[in-house]
Design a protein around this motif. Structure first.
Motif, PDB file in Angstrom:
ATOM      1  N   LYS A  22      -2.593  -5.457  -0.724  1.00 19.67           N
ATOM      2  CA  LYS A  22      -1.751  -5.200  -1.799  1.00 19.67           C
ATOM      3  C   LYS A  22      -1.550  -6.630  -2.296  1.00 19.67           C
ATOM      4  O   LYS A  22      -0.957  -6.810  -1.760  1.00 19.67           O
ATOM      5  N   ILE A  23      -2.172  -7.269  -2.680  1.00 22.92           N
ATOM      6  CA  ILE A  23      -1.690  -8.938  -3.238  1.00 22.92           C
ATOM      7  C   ILE A  23      -0.399  -8.726  -4.405  1.00 22.92           C
ATOM      8  O   ILE A  23       0.967  -9.229  -3.757  1.00 22.92           O
ATOM      9  N   LYS A  24      -0.612  -7.931  -5.019  1.00 23.00           N
ATOM     10  CA  LYS A  24       0.068  -8.245  -5.997  1.00 23.00           C
ATOM     11  C   LYS A  24       2.283  -7.402  -5.756  1.00 23.00           C
ATOM     12  O   LYS A  24       2.963  -8.632  -5.891  1.00 23.00           O
ATOM     13  N   GLU A  25       2.018  -6.647  -5.253  1.00 23.15           N
ATOM     14  CA  GLU A  25       2.972  -6.651  -4.308  1.00 23.15           C
ATOM     15  C   GLU A  25       3.663  -7.519  -2.977  1.00 23.15           C
ATOM     16  O   GLU A  25       4.825  -7.613  -2.998  1.00 23.15           O
ATOM     17  N   TRP A  49      -0.565 -20.065  -0.082  1.00 23.40           N
ATOM     18  CA  TRP A  49      -1.919 -18.810   0.519  1.00 23.40           C
ATOM     19  C   TRP A  49      -1.962 -18.265  -0.803  1.00 23.40           C
ATOM     20  O   TRP A  49      -3.754 -18.016  -1.380  1.00 23.40           O
ATOM     21  N   LEU A  50      -1.881 -17.364  -1.214  1.00 25.24           N
ATOM     22  CA  LEU A  50      -1.953 -16.918  -2.725  1.00 25.24           C
ATOM     23  C   LEU A  50      -1.587 -16.884  -3.680  1.00 25.24           C
ATOM     24  O   LEU A  50      -3.229 -16.638  -4.219  1.00 25.24           O
ATOM     25  N   PHE A  55      -4.928 -15.616  -6.322  1.00 28.05           N
ATOM     26  CA  PHE A  55      -4.513 -16.584  -7.769  1.00 28.05           C
ATOM     27  C   PHE A  55      -4.795 -17.521  -8.837  1.00 28.05           C
ATOM     28  O   PHE A  55      -5.176 -18.324 -10.016  1.00 28.05           O
ATOM     29  N   ASN A  56      -6.080 -18.421  -7.988  1.00 25.08           N
ATOM     30  CA  ASN A  56      -6.390 -19.950  -8.448  1.00 25.08           C
ATOM     31  C   ASN A  56      -5.640 -20.327  -8.871  1.00 25.08           C
ATOM     32  O   ASN A  56      -5.426 -21.414 -10.125  1.00 25.08           O
ATOM     33  N   ASN A  57      -3.939 -20.339  -7.708  1.00 21.57           N
ATOM     34  CA  ASN A  57      -3.274 -21.294  -9.107  1.00 21.57           C
ATOM     35  C   ASN A  57      -3.012 -22.335  -8.084  1.00 21.57           C
ATOM     36  O   ASN A  57      -2.134 -22.476  -7.461  1.00 21.57           O
ATOM     37  N   HIS A  58      -3.821 -23.687  -8.116  1.00 21.51           N
ATOM     38  CA  HIS A  58      -3.928 -24.728  -7.254  1.00 21.51           C
ATOM     39  C   HIS A  58      -2.344 -25.136  -7.267  1.00 21.51           C
ATOM     40  O   HIS A  58      -1.599 -25.526  -5.899  1.00 21.51           O
TER      41      HIS A  58
END
Length: 173
Positions: A22-25, A49-50, A55-58
């Motif tokens: 539940k990544i967004k939460e 890490w998320l 989210f591929n936001n380095h």
């Protein structure tokens, strides 16, 4: 309930949400936690890490992982997460410097850090340095699958070397 206890409860709630995919939460809980406790380093690690993996936001990942290193320097997981991120961002020199600073300090998983350093050297075309760090990673490895991956990396690396580089390895034995 103390502030520390409340922060830990929120952190473990986010950790469980991540485990349940539940990544967004989880992200929202971590952001709420950091809004109230901005120096809670483990939350910065998980959020970093998320941002990196999910989210591929380095840029945001790097920011949070650096805050995790600052606020929770004894939290072992952040060192591997940061090394993975730097390699993924093609920041090879930064990764190598990071590894040289922390791999032998006892707070990081040295085998993982050395492996990432070796990969950075390999990608830079510095095969002899890469070989040196793969060998250091082998010394720090205790997991059989990880050992197999390291030996496969060493063999891949040798296939990239010219004859003079291979001969220099023999001379070091």
């Amino acid at each position: 309930m103390t502030d520390e206890s409340k922060a830990e409860d929120l952190f473990f709630e986010a950790d469980n949400l991540i485990d349940d995919n539940k990544i967004k939460e989880a992200k929202e809980v971590l952001l709420d936690l950091l809004n109230e406790y901005p120096d809670y380093g483990r939350a910065h690690n998980h959020l970093g890490w998320l941002y990196s993996v999910k989210f591929n936001n380095h840029t945001k990942a790097k920011e949070h992982l650096e805050l995790a290193l600052k606020f929770s320097p004894d939290y072992q997981g952040v060192y591997a997460n940061y090394a993975y991120l730097l390699l993924e961002m093609n920041k090879y020199d930064e990764l190598i410097n990071f590894g040289k600073k922390y791999a032998d300090k006892g707070v990081a998983d040295a085998g993982t850090i050395y492996n990432k350093m070796a990969q950075a050297f390999e990608l830079k075309g510095e095969y002899l340095e890469a070989h040196k760090y793969y060998k250091l990673a082998v010394k720090g490895a205790i997991n059989n699958q990880f050992m197999e991956e390291l030996y496969a990396s060493i063999n891949r690396l040798k296939s990239k070397m010219n004859i003079f580089q291979k001969l220099s390895l023999i001379n070091k034995i």
